[in-house]
Design a protein around this motif. Structure first.
Motif, short mmCIF file in Angstrom:
data_model
loop_
_atom_site.label_atom_id
_atom_site.label_comp_id
_atom_site.label_asym_id
_atom_site.label_seq_id
_atom_site.Cartn_x
_atom_site.Cartn_y
_atom_site.Cartn_z
N ASP A 8 1.07 -1.27 -0.01
CA ASP A 8 -0.15 -0.60 -0.19
C ASP A 8 0.48 1.60 0.13
O ASP A 8 1.28 1.41 1.11
N ARG A 10 0.30 4.18 -0.42
CA ARG A 10 -0.06 5.48 0.35
C ARG A 10 0.31 5.35 2.02
O ARG A 10 0.14 6.30 2.89
N LYS A 11 0.88 4.06 2.55
CA LYS A 11 1.46 4.42 4.05
C LYS A 11 3.15 4.68 3.96
O LYS A 11 3.54 3.74 4.77
N GLY A 34 1.96 10.82 -1.65
CA GLY A 34 1.09 11.56 -2.19
C GLY A 34 0.45 10.04 -2.73
O GLY A 34 0.39 8.71 -2.53
N ASP A 35 0.38 10.35 -4.49
CA ASP A 35 0.00 9.49 -5.28
C ASP A 35 1.53 9.35 -6.35
O ASP A 35 1.94 8.84 -7.54
N GLY A 67 -3.57 3.03 -4.86
CA GLY A 67 -2.67 3.58 -4.15
C GLY A 67 -1.94 1.73 -3.58
O GLY A 67 -0.47 1.98 -3.03
#
Length: 107
Positions: A8, A10-11, A34-35, A67
């Motif tokens: 993931d 995003r983490k 972010g992305d 994500g």
């Protein structure tokens, strides 16, 4: 580097390195937060690192996970000029977290 089934993004902290091996290519990613990422590994699209936006991963065009980069799934991202990219299925994902030199201690 640690191997994973799913990552993931995003983490992840900025500066994390992600090594993604697909059926056809081998991508190196520097996570920017972010992305956003800097990616290389495709001879035509990103032979040298370019900025891109990770959209996520999909399987069989049916399931989509924003994500995430997952083993067996197709990674999807947008190159900074807006070009969409869908990879062949991911075979391996390895993550090298950022090491904070201030958190390291000498014993």
């Amino acid at each position: 580097m640690t191997s994973a089934e799913f990552v993931d993004c995003r983490k992840l902290g900025p500066g994390t390195l992600i090594d993604v091996e697909t059926k056809n290519r081998h991508y190196q990613i520097e996570w920017l937060g972010g992305d956003a990422m800097r990616i290389s590994g495709h001879p035509d699209i990103c032979p040298t690192p370019v900025t891109a936006e990770l959209k996520g991963s999909s399987m069989n065009g049916v399931c989509f996970e924003a994500g995430l980069i997952g083993r067996g799934w197709n990674m999807k991202f947008l190159i900074d000029d807006g070009t969409p990219v869908r990879t062949s299925p991911v075979l391996k994902v390895r993550v090298q977290p950022v090491v904070d030199p201030l958190s390291m201690s000498i014993h």
